[in-house]
Design a protein around this motif. Structure first.
Motif, PDB file in Angstrom:
ATOM      1  N   LYS A  14      33.492  53.528  28.428  1.00 19.49           N
ATOM      2  CA  LYS A  14      32.651  53.439  29.622  1.00 19.49           C
ATOM      3  C   LYS A  14      31.646  52.298  29.557  1.00 19.49           C
ATOM      4  N   HIS A  15      31.338  51.810  28.364  1.00 24.72           N
ATOM      5  CA  HIS A  15      30.275  50.817  28.255  1.00 24.72           C
ATOM      6  C   HIS A  15      30.711  49.400  28.637  1.00 24.72           C
ATOM      7  N   LEU A  16      31.996  49.156  28.830  1.00 23.84           N
ATOM      8  CA  LEU A  16      32.484  47.792  29.044  1.00 23.84           C
ATOM      9  C   LEU A  16      31.946  47.183  30.336  1.00 23.84           C
ATOM     10  N   GLU A  17      31.585  45.894  30.262  1.00 27.62           N
ATOM     11  CA  GLU A  17      31.038  45.190  31.425  1.00 27.62           C
ATOM     12  C   GLU A  17      32.003  44.156  31.995  1.00 27.62           C
ATOM     13  N   GLY A  18      33.081  43.857  31.287  1.00 25.93           N
ATOM     14  CA  GLY A  18      34.065  42.896  31.777  1.00 25.93           C
ATOM     15  C   GLY A  18      35.151  43.551  32.604  1.00 25.93           C
ATOM     16  N   GLN A  19      36.057  42.713  33.070  1.00 22.71           N
ATOM     17  CA  GLN A  19      37.202  43.181  33.855  1.00 22.71           C
ATOM     18  C   GLN A  19      38.488  42.734  33.183  1.00 22.71           C
ATOM     19  N   SER A  20      39.466  43.616  33.167  1.00 28.62           N
ATOM     20  CA  SER A  20      40.767  43.245  32.620  1.00 28.62           C
ATOM     21  C   SER A  20      41.377  42.109  33.436  1.00 28.62           C
ATOM     22  N   ILE A  21      42.048  41.177  32.747  1.00 25.48           N
ATOM     23  CA  ILE A  21      42.713  40.084  33.450  1.00 25.48           C
ATOM     24  C   ILE A  21      44.163  40.433  33.790  1.00 25.48           C
ATOM     25  N   LEU A  22      44.548  41.690  33.528  1.00 26.15           N
ATOM     26  CA  LEU A  22      45.923  42.102  33.832  1.00 26.15           C
ATOM     27  C   LEU A  22      46.309  41.846  35.294  1.00 26.15           C
ATOM     28  N   PRO A  23      45.432  42.130  36.267  1.00 27.89           N
ATOM     29  CA  PRO A  23      45.800  41.829  37.657  1.00 27.89           C
ATOM     30  C   PRO A  23      46.080  40.345  37.896  1.00 27.89           C
ATOM     31  N   LEU A  24      45.406  39.465  37.170  1.00 30.87           N
ATOM     32  CA  LEU A  24      45.653  38.023  37.326  1.00 30.87           C
ATOM     33  C   LEU A  24      46.993  37.632  36.733  1.00 30.87           C
ATOM     34  N   LEU A  25      47.430  38.348  35.717  1.00 31.81           N
ATOM     35  CA  LEU A  25      48.739  38.079  35.120  1.00 31.81           C
ATOM     36  C   LEU A  25      49.862  38.577  36.015  1.00 31.81           C
ATOM     37  N   LYS A  26      49.636  39.729  36.625  1.00 32.43           N
ATOM     38  CA  LYS A  26      50.686  40.319  37.468  1.00 32.43           C
ATOM     39  C   LYS A  26      50.815  39.628  38.817  1.00 32.43           C
ATOM     40  N   ASP A  27      49.705  39.081  39.325  1.00 36.79           N
ATOM     41  CA  ASP A  27      49.709  38.460  40.651  1.00 36.79           C
ATOM     42  C   ASP A  27      49.034  37.096  40.566  1.00 36.79           C
ATOM     43  N   SER A  28      49.812  36.046  40.628  1.00 35.77           N
ATOM     44  CA  SER A  28      49.265  34.688  40.493  1.00 35.77           C
ATOM     45  C   SER A  28      48.332  34.314  41.640  1.00 35.77           C
ATOM     46  N   LYS A  29      48.344  35.089  42.727  1.00 35.11           N
ATOM     47  CA  LYS A  29      47.466  34.810  43.863  1.00 35.11           C
ATOM     48  C   LYS A  29      46.160  35.604  43.812  1.00 35.11           C
ATOM     49  N   ALA A  30      46.026  36.479  42.821  1.00 34.72           N
ATOM     50  CA  ALA A  30      44.805  37.281  42.701  1.00 34.72           C
ATOM     51  C   ALA A  30      43.602  36.375  42.417  1.00 34.72           C
ATOM     52  N   LYS A  31      42.424  36.778  42.882  1.00 31.67           N
ATOM     53  CA  LYS A  31      41.225  35.951  42.780  1.00 31.67           C
ATOM     54  C   LYS A  31      40.120  36.634  41.973  1.00 31.67           C
ATOM     55  N   ARG A  32      39.269  35.819  41.392  1.00 35.91           N
ATOM     56  CA  ARG A  32      38.037  36.261  40.754  1.00 35.91           C
ATOM     57  C   ARG A  32      36.893  35.481  41.377  1.00 35.91           C
ATOM     58  N   ASP A  33      35.734  36.100  41.474  1.00 37.73           N
ATOM     59  CA  ASP A  33      34.607  35.438  42.131  1.00 37.73           C
ATOM     60  C   ASP A  33      33.903  34.470  41.200  1.00 37.73           C
ATOM     61  N   ALA A  34      33.436  34.948  40.040  1.00 37.11           N
ATOM     62  CA  ALA A  34      32.636  34.087  39.168  1.00 37.11           C
ATOM     63  C   ALA A  34      32.586  34.641  37.758  1.00 37.11           C
ATOM     64  N   ALA A  35      32.357  33.742  36.810  1.00 40.07           N
ATOM     65  CA  ALA A  35      32.053  34.108  35.426  1.00 40.07           C
ATOM     66  C   ALA A  35      30.602  33.712  35.156  1.00 40.07           C
ATOM     67  N   PHE A  36      29.955  34.413  34.218  1.00 43.03           N
ATOM     68  CA  PHE A  36      28.535  34.186  33.946  1.00 43.03           C
ATOM     69  C   PHE A  36      28.323  33.879  32.465  1.00 43.03           C
ATOM     70  N   ILE A  37      27.529  32.836  32.221  1.00 43.89           N
ATOM     71  CA  ILE A  37      27.221  32.403  30.866  1.00 43.89           C
ATOM     72  C   ILE A  37      25.715  32.341  30.710  1.00 43.89           C
ATOM     73  N   SER A  38      25.204  32.840  29.586  1.00 41.85           N
ATOM     74  CA  SER A  38      23.755  32.905  29.364  1.00 41.85           C
ATOM     75  C   SER A  38      23.343  32.059  28.169  1.00 41.85           C
ATOM     76  N   TYR A  39      22.226  31.339  28.332  1.00 41.57           N
ATOM     77  CA  TYR A  39      21.583  30.693  27.194  1.00 41.57           C
ATOM     78  C   TYR A  39      20.116  31.080  27.249  1.00 41.57           C
ATOM     79  N   GLY A  40      19.881  32.353  26.960  1.00 42.34           N
ATOM     80  CA  GLY A  40      18.598  32.976  27.230  1.00 42.34           C
ATOM     81  C   GLY A  40      18.731  33.801  28.504  1.00 42.34           C
ATOM     82  N   PRO A  41      17.918  34.833  28.674  1.00 35.72           N
ATOM     83  CA  PRO A  41      18.063  35.720  29.832  1.00 35.72           C
ATOM     84  C   PRO A  41      17.776  35.061  31.175  1.00 35.72           C
ATOM     85  N   GLN A  42      17.084  33.896  31.177  1.00 38.38           N
ATOM     86  CA  GLN A  42      16.775  33.246  32.449  1.00 38.38           C
ATOM     87  C   GLN A  42      17.368  31.842  32.555  1.00 38.38           C
ATOM     88  N   ASN A  43      18.294  31.523  31.701  1.00 41.23           N
ATOM     89  CA  ASN A  43      19.111  30.308  31.832  1.00 41.23           C
ATOM     90  C   ASN A  43      20.549  30.764  32.004  1.00 41.23           C
TER      91      ASN A  43
END
Length: 469
Positions: A384-413
Motif C-alpha cells: 500500500k505504501h507505493l507512490e509510483g505507477q506500474s509501466i505495464l499499461p505502457l508496455l501493453k498499449d503503445s498509445k497509452a500516455k503519462r502526464d509527468a515525472a517528478f525529480i527532486s533536489y531538495g524539497p523545494q527544487n
C-alpha cells in the motif's frame, strides 16, 4: 469413505493449482548501472560510445527514452527505486546534507510528505514474502543491502595496477594492467551467472548492481585503447554562453559539485581547463567512454548466461541507471542538478509477449515506478505504501500516455518532466523551461518567453502540487 476421497481430491487440486501458479511465475532480473547517462548507442548520447550488449538488449525489448531518477544522487535515487517512494517520503534528498551557499530556507533532509508510510519495506523483502528466491549482488543499495534475503554479494574491492603515472583532476589513475577477471564488475557478473544457474523450486528475483562508469575511471588498458585520445569528441556545445539565460540559482547550481568545494575558487570545469585545456577534458571523456564499454562487456557476460539457460520460465529483464552524469554540459560535472542530462537514465525492459521488440517509448516515467512494475510482472499484490505507477499499461498499449515525472533536489527544487517539456522550479521562485522537441540539449531557457506562458503556468502548478501533496 466418500468424505475421504473428496478431501483427497481437494488436496490434489490445491497442490496442482499451487504447482501451476509456481510454474507460471516469472523470473525477474533487475540490473542497475552506476552513473550511466544516455551515452549508449541506442540513445545516441555520444557518437563514439560502444555498447553492443546494451543495444542488443534494447532490440529485444522496449527502450523508455524519457525515464528519470527521482533524485540526482546515488543514495536518495536508490532509496526511491528500492522502496517505491519519492524523496519527500523517504526524507533523503542528498548523499550529504551540507548546505550550499545558494540554498535558501528549504530543509536538507527529513520527510515532507503529509502522510508518509510508517514502515516501508523494499522490493527484496516483499518478494521474499511472496515465496520468491531473492538474491542481490554488487552495488544495488547505497551501502549494504539490509534486507534479509537468500543470497547477498557485496561489491568487490577494486585492484590498482596502472600502466602510467597520469592522473585526472581527482588524482585518480586511468588505464590498468589488469585482466577483466581481476576487476570488480567481472566478479559481480560471475556471481550473477552462478546464482542464475542454481536450481530452485521457487521463481527467482535477482538484482545486480554494476559499478562502472562510476569513478574512479579505472579499467583495463584495452578499453582505453578503443578510444584514442586524439580522436575524442567533446560533448556538443552551443556557440554562445549556455549559462547566460539561467537564473542566478541555476548558475550557482551549474558551478557547484555535489555539495563540495573541490578546487575553490575554481569550479570543476574551470579546473579541468586549467590543468590541460580541452586535452584534459578529452581525457575525462575518453575515460568515461572506456568505463562504459568495459561495463557493457561485463553485463554482456551475464546477459549471455540468461540467454543460454532460460530456466524453463518466462524471464523479465529491467535495466536502468541510478541517475545521469554531466561531462561539461552547462559547465557542470558529475551529478547533483536538475537538467535532463543529469536525471535521464537508460531504461530497458524485456518482457516477452507484452510488446513489440525494438520499440521506443517516450512517455515520462521514473524510478518510483520500478517497484510496482516488478509486482505486476510477478503477478503479486502491491504494498500500500507505493507512490509510483506500474509501466505495464505502457508496455501493453503503445498509445497509452503519462502526464509527468517528478525529480527532486531538495524539497523545494523540483523538475517536472512531460513527454515534451521540462520545467525546473527553484526554491527562490525562479525557474527554467525547455522544449525537448526543439531543444534536446536544453540550450534555450524559455521561462520568460510569452509564447510558453501557459505551459509554464501549468508546470509550475504541477511542481508546487507535487511538493505539497
Amino acid at each position: 469413505m466418500y468424505k475421504i476421497y473428496s478431501l483427497a481430491i481437494v488436496i490434489l487440486m490445491t497442490c496442482s493449482l499451487f504447482s501451476s501458479e509456481q510454474e507460471a511465475k516469472k523470473d525477474i532480473v533487475f540490473i542497475v548501472v552506476d552513473d550511466l547517462n544516455d551515452w549508449i548507442g541506442v540513445m545516441g548520447g555520444h557518437p563514439q560510445s560502444k555498447t553492443p550488449n546494451l543495444d542488443a538488449l534494447a532490440s529485444r525489448g522496449v527502450l523508455f527514452n524519457n525515464a528519470h531518477c527521482n533524485a540526482p544522487q546515488c543514495g536518495p535515487s536508490r532509496m526511491s527505486f528500492l522502496t517505491g517512494l519519492y524523496p519527500k517520503s523517504t526524507g533523503k534528498y542528498f548523499n550529504v546534507a551540507k548546505k550550499m551557499p545558494f540554498f535558501k530556507d528549504q530543509p536538507l533532509k527529513g520527510v515532507t510528505s503529509k502522510n508518509p508510510p510508517k514502515k516501508p519495506f523494499d522490493f527484496h523483502t516483499h518478494f521474499m514474502n511472496q515465496n520468491y528466491r531473492v538474491v542481490s549482488g554488487g552495488k544495488v543499495a547505497h551501502g549494504s543491502l539490509k534486507s534479509k534475503i537468500d543470497n547477498k554479494f557485496d561489491r568487490p574491492k577494486e585492484v590498482k595496477n596502472f600502466t602510467n603515472k597520469k592522473v585526472n583532476l581527482w588524482r585518480e589513475g586511468g588505464p590498468q594492467n589488469l585482466q577483466d577477471s581481476q576487476t570488480g564488475d567481472y566478479k559481480t557478473a560471475q556471481w550473477a551467472i552462478e546464482q542464475w544457474n542454481k536450481k530452485s523450486d521457487k521463481p527467482l528475483l535477482m538484482s545486480v548492481g554494476f559499478f562502472r562508469p562510476h569513478r574512479p575511471f579505472n579499467v583495463p588498458k584495452e578499453y582505453f585503447d578503443k578510444f584514442p585520445l586524439e580522436s575524442i569528441e567533446l560533448p556538443v556545445r552551443p556557440e554562445f554562453d549556455d549559462l547566460e539565460d539561467l537564473p542566478e540559482y541555476g548558475k550557482a547550481l551549474a558551478r557547484s559539485n555535489a555539495h563540495k568545494d573541490l578546487f575553490k575558487p575554481r569550479t570543476v570545469h574551470e579546473h579541468i581547463l586549467h590543468l590541460g585545456g580541452e586535452d584534459e577534458w578529452k581525457y575525462m571523456v575518453q575515460s568515461y567512454l572506456a568505463c562504459i564499454n568495459y561495463v557493457d562487456t561485463q553485463i554482456g557476460l551475464f546477459l549471455e548466461a540468461l540467454k543460454n539457460n532460460p530456466r524453463g520460465n518466462n524471464t523479465v529483464i529491467i535495466l536502468t541507471s541510478d541517475h545521469g552524469w554531466d561531462l561539461g554540459e552547462k559547465e557542470h560535472w558529475c551529478k547533483a542538478a536538475l537538467w535532463r542530462q543529469t536525471t535521464r537514465v537508460p531504461y530497458i525492459v524485456v518482457a516477452p509477449g507484452l510488446s513489440n521488440s525494438g520499440t521506443v517509448n517516450n512517455q515520462p516515467i521514473s524510478h518510483v515506478d520500478i517497484y510496482p512494475t516488478l509486482c505486476d510482472f510477478a503477478g503479486v499484490a502491491k504494498p500500500k505504501h507505493l507512490e509510483g505507477q506500474s509501466i505495464l499499461p505502457l508496455l501493453k498499449d503503445s498509445k497509452a500516455k503519462r502526464d509527468a515525472a517528478f525529480i527532486s533536489y531538495g524539497p523545494q527544487n523540483t523538475a517536472v518532466q512531460s513527454e515534451r517539456y521540462r520545467y525546473i522550479s527553484y526554491e527562490d521562485g525562479s525557474g527554467e523551461l525547455y522544449d525537448h522537441q526543439k531543444d534536446p540539449h536544453e540550450w534555450s531557457n524559455l521561462s520568460s518567453n510569452p509564447e510558453y506562458a501557459e505551459i509554464k503556468r501549468k508546470m509550475i502548478k504541477q511542481a508546487k502540487a507535487f511538493e505539497k501533496q
